[in-house]
Design a protein around this motif. Sequence first.
Motif, short mmCIF file in Angstrom:
data_model
loop_
_atom_site.label_atom_id
_atom_site.label_comp_id
_atom_site.label_asym_id
_atom_site.label_seq_id
_atom_site.Cartn_x
_atom_site.Cartn_y
_atom_site.Cartn_z
N GLU A 191 -1.02 27.93 81.77
CA GLU A 191 -1.15 26.90 80.72
C GLU A 191 0.04 27.03 79.79
N TRP A 192 0.58 25.88 79.38
CA TRP A 192 1.80 25.84 78.57
C TRP A 192 1.46 25.30 77.19
N PRO A 193 1.46 26.14 76.15
CA PRO A 193 1.05 25.69 74.81
C PRO A 193 2.05 24.81 74.09
N GLY A 194 3.21 24.56 74.69
CA GLY A 194 4.18 23.66 74.08
C GLY A 194 5.34 24.36 73.40
N GLN A 195 5.32 25.67 73.34
CA GLN A 195 6.43 26.41 72.75
C GLN A 195 7.36 26.88 73.87
N THR A 200 0.33 30.96 79.00
CA THR A 200 -0.91 31.72 79.12
C THR A 200 -1.42 31.61 80.55
N GLU A 233 -1.22 36.49 77.71
CA GLU A 233 -0.28 35.60 77.02
C GLU A 233 1.13 36.19 77.08
N HIS A 235 5.45 35.44 76.05
CA HIS A 235 6.48 34.67 75.37
C HIS A 235 7.83 35.24 75.77
#
Length: 277
Positions: A191-195, A200, A233, A235
Amino acid sequence: MAAGKKYTNVIIEINNECNVAYSETPILKCDRVHELIERAGNIERDGRSLYVSTSLGGGGVPPANIVDASDYVLLHGNGVENPSRITEMIRQVRAMDVYTPMPIVSNEDDQPWRVEEQGWGDEGNNFVVSARNYTSWGYFDFRLPEENEDYNLGYQSVPVNWHISSDRKRAFFDKLAEITGKPGTPELRMEWPGQIGAVTVHVEKGRSNAVIKSIDLMIDNEIVATASQEPYEFHIEQIPEDEHWVRARASYQNNGGEIAIESPYYRNPWWPYGGRY
């Protein structure tokens, strides 16, 4: 046997779908291909020979000369939209005077994922019907023309992603696990939270009781980060330039062995205009 390796669990198909596109080669057609089956079956090494047969196009039942010469019977379910036809094909083979107890192998069938009325349920499905009639069944999965850029699809289209990387691949393996009473395989979803650089990974276990200790995030076949507990998660600070591929990988123990699972591949997931699939 094969190549001097003494393999014995090897079968030969003389020519795929002998009733299709062999008009210029008589010995490859249905009325004479049994000659090649017999010739290949008579080749021995150390007192052993390979198992030989051939197939017809989807929905076709091999004639008596092929069944009589074969060590196993090959059926194809391509184009057989009504599963009752599969049952009838099996019945016709077993009713032949020349038939003796031997494996019936359906090694090519794409209908459950191509025909909406079939699907992967317990009824109206070529796979389930074959299993109920005590024959094998081969999952034929390829990319349709409009799917050519999605390398997560298709076991018969190259390049191949050999993992369970699409919904229809998973539907087949889930049904197989159900039929055989096995727990099945967990699924990794990204899943890509947009940042930029953030992702995730979710674990969906379904029927499986697998214990996953950690998940690796991979970019272009290199591990760039590892998460050891849920939520998984990540980054990433340094995103490779140009085109790159992203996926998640995990492993778990099963009957003393290690099973590796992966999410589908995603291409350029952080590019501003998408590009992932």
